[in-house]
Design a protein around this motif. Structure first.
Motif, mmCIF file in Angstrom:
data_model
loop_
_atom_site.group_PDB
_atom_site.id
_atom_site.type_symbol
_atom_site.label_atom_id
_atom_site.label_comp_id
_atom_site.label_asym_id
_atom_site.label_seq_id
_atom_site.Cartn_x
_atom_site.Cartn_y
_atom_site.Cartn_z
ATOM 1 N N PHE A 71 -2.460 10.260 0.708
ATOM 2 C CA PHE A 71 -1.830 8.937 0.719
ATOM 3 C C PHE A 71 -2.316 8.068 1.879
ATOM 4 O O PHE A 71 -2.490 6.871 1.729
ATOM 5 C CB PHE A 71 -0.305 9.038 0.751
ATOM 6 C CG PHE A 71 0.270 9.218 2.132
ATOM 7 C CD1 PHE A 71 0.688 8.118 2.875
ATOM 8 C CD2 PHE A 71 0.376 10.468 2.708
ATOM 9 C CE1 PHE A 71 1.202 8.273 4.150
ATOM 10 C CE2 PHE A 71 0.888 10.642 3.980
ATOM 11 C CZ PHE A 71 1.307 9.538 4.700
ATOM 12 N N ARG A 72 -2.516 8.654 3.048
ATOM 13 C CA ARG A 72 -2.855 7.825 4.213
ATOM 14 C C ARG A 72 -4.199 7.115 4.017
ATOM 15 O O ARG A 72 -4.307 5.910 4.203
ATOM 16 C CB ARG A 72 -2.867 8.644 5.495
ATOM 17 C CG ARG A 72 -3.095 7.738 6.681
ATOM 18 C CD ARG A 72 -2.651 8.276 8.003
ATOM 19 N NE ARG A 72 -1.450 9.042 8.067
ATOM 20 C CZ ARG A 72 -0.206 8.546 8.216
ATOM 21 N NH1 ARG A 72 -0.031 7.248 8.277
ATOM 22 N NH2 ARG A 72 0.829 9.332 8.305
ATOM 23 N N SER B 23 0.827 -1.211 0.000
ATOM 24 C CA SER B 23 0.000 0.000 0.000
ATOM 25 C C SER B 23 0.861 1.261 0.000
ATOM 26 O O SER B 23 0.506 2.247 -0.654
ATOM 27 C CB SER B 23 -0.981 -0.008 1.172
ATOM 28 O OG SER B 23 -0.319 0.127 2.396
ATOM 29 N N TRP B 24 1.999 1.237 0.677
ATOM 30 C CA TRP B 24 2.907 2.391 0.658
ATOM 31 C C TRP B 24 3.556 2.553 -0.717
ATOM 32 O O TRP B 24 3.794 3.667 -1.167
ATOM 33 C CB TRP B 24 3.981 2.257 1.715
ATOM 34 C CG TRP B 24 3.488 2.439 3.122
ATOM 35 C CD1 TRP B 24 2.251 2.870 3.538
ATOM 36 C CD2 TRP B 24 4.227 2.188 4.304
ATOM 37 N NE1 TRP B 24 2.184 2.891 4.896
ATOM 38 C CE2 TRP B 24 3.387 2.482 5.404
ATOM 39 C CE3 TRP B 24 5.513 1.737 4.555
ATOM 40 C CZ2 TRP B 24 3.801 2.348 6.721
ATOM 41 C CZ3 TRP B 24 5.920 1.603 5.863
ATOM 42 C CH2 TRP B 24 5.077 1.903 6.931
ATOM 43 N N ALA C 36 -5.752 6.534 1.200
ATOM 44 C CA ALA C 36 -5.622 5.596 0.077
ATOM 45 C C ALA C 36 -4.833 4.356 0.491
ATOM 46 O O ALA C 36 -5.180 3.228 0.118
ATOM 47 C CB ALA C 36 -4.957 6.288 -1.111
ATOM 48 N N SER C 37 -3.789 4.558 1.262
ATOM 49 C CA SER C 37 -2.959 3.447 1.715
ATOM 50 C C SER C 37 -3.751 2.513 2.627
ATOM 51 O O SER C 37 -3.712 1.284 2.470
ATOM 52 C CB SER C 37 -1.728 3.994 2.443
ATOM 53 O OG SER C 37 -0.957 2.960 2.987
ATOM 54 N N HIS D 80 0.852 4.033 -2.877
ATOM 55 C CA HIS D 80 0.410 5.362 -2.423
ATOM 56 C C HIS D 80 1.522 5.993 -1.585
ATOM 57 O O HIS D 80 1.437 6.021 -0.349
ATOM 58 C CB HIS D 80 -0.876 5.246 -1.601
ATOM 59 C CG HIS D 80 -1.952 4.483 -2.293
ATOM 60 N ND1 HIS D 80 -2.652 4.976 -3.364
ATOM 61 C CD2 HIS D 80 -2.416 3.223 -2.083
ATOM 62 C CE1 HIS D 80 -3.513 4.069 -3.780
ATOM 63 N NE2 HIS D 80 -3.385 2.997 -3.026
ATOM 64 N N PRO D 81 2.570 6.510 -2.230
ATOM 65 C CA PRO D 81 3.713 7.064 -1.489
ATOM 66 C C PRO D 81 3.311 8.245 -0.603
ATOM 67 O O PRO D 81 2.412 9.008 -0.949
ATOM 68 C CB PRO D 81 4.671 7.526 -2.592
ATOM 69 C CG PRO D 81 4.193 6.899 -3.853
ATOM 70 C CD PRO D 81 2.739 6.588 -3.671
ATOM 71 N N PRO D 82 3.993 8.398 0.533
ATOM 72 C CA PRO D 82 3.648 9.454 1.489
ATOM 73 C C PRO D 82 3.724 10.873 0.930
ATOM 74 O O PRO D 82 3.092 11.772 1.465
ATOM 75 C CB PRO D 82 4.683 9.271 2.611
ATOM 76 C CG PRO D 82 5.082 7.845 2.513
ATOM 77 C CD PRO D 82 5.003 7.486 1.056
ATOM 78 N N GLU D 83 4.469 11.081 -0.135
ATOM 79 C CA GLU D 83 4.570 12.436 -0.679
ATOM 80 C C GLU D 83 3.341 12.848 -1.494
ATOM 81 O O GLU D 83 3.214 14.011 -1.871
ATOM 82 C CB GLU D 83 5.853 12.611 -1.504
ATOM 83 C CG GLU D 83 5.998 11.678 -2.686
ATOM 84 C CD GLU D 83 6.666 10.352 -2.354
ATOM 85 O OE1 GLU D 83 6.961 9.610 -3.305
ATOM 86 O OE2 GLU D 83 6.882 10.030 -1.173
ATOM 87 N N LEU D 84 2.431 11.916 -1.759
ATOM 88 C CA LEU D 84 1.227 12.243 -2.528
ATOM 89 C C LEU D 84 0.088 12.669 -1.601
ATOM 90 O O LEU D 84 -0.086 12.112 -0.516
ATOM 91 C CB LEU D 84 0.783 11.033 -3.358
ATOM 92 C CG LEU D 84 1.751 10.566 -4.439
ATOM 93 C CD1 LEU D 84 1.194 9.345 -5.156
ATOM 94 C CD2 LEU D 84 2.025 11.689 -5.436
#
Length: 148
Positions: A100-101, A89-90, A103-104, A93-97
């Motif tokens: 993201f949380r 999931s990370w 979506a992740s 959906h990378p944290p910089e997008l």
């Protein structure tokens, strides 16, 4: 004497179960924990003890960051699926997008639900309880997925 950095410390049956569930999750090699040998690079690794049971351990620079142990094989496979689904999931959906949380978490829930709906519900309940215990505000809790 067992040397965790050099010996293969995971039994064949558990290795097959882990590989099966991670394949069903759609994991890439970089999503998988190390199987049978310790790592010092904060990568999770799975190993079995001579006395029975399994560990899901994370170490970095000779320091144990986490170590979960159980004698229950189904519980251990769930822990591995939980860890791998989080990594997937990370990656997706990378944290910089933005967003993201949510979506992740939604992706992790769906991945676990695809393996076993009970696993997804346990993960969701545990995550919600941990967030509440940490004092998360309602906006954060609202990002958690809603079960069907």
């Amino acid at each position: 004497m067992v040397e965790p950095l050099n010996d293969d410390l995971l039994d064949h049956e558990m290795r097959l179960r882990i590989l099966d569930v991670t394949q069903r999750l759609g994991a890439l090699p970089e999503d998988l924990p190390a199987l049978g040998q310790a790592h010092e690079d904060a990568r999770p690794f799975c190993w079995g003890t001579p006395e029975g049971g399994w560990h899901l351990t994370v170490r970095e620079r000779d320091r144990v960051l986490s170590d979960r142990h159980t004698a229950e094989s189904d519980e251990f496979v769930f822990w591995v699926a939980e860890s791998v689904s989080e990594r997937i999931s990370w990656r997706l959906h990378p944290p910089e997008l933005p967003g993201f949380r949510a979506a992740s978490w939604r992706t992790q829930y769906q991945l676990l639900r695809g393996i076993d709906p009970t696993w997804a519900d346990v993960w969701l309940d545990t995550t919600r309880s941990a967030l509440i215990a940490a004092g998360a505000d309602p906006d954060v809790l609202g990002m958690l997925p809603t079960p069907p």
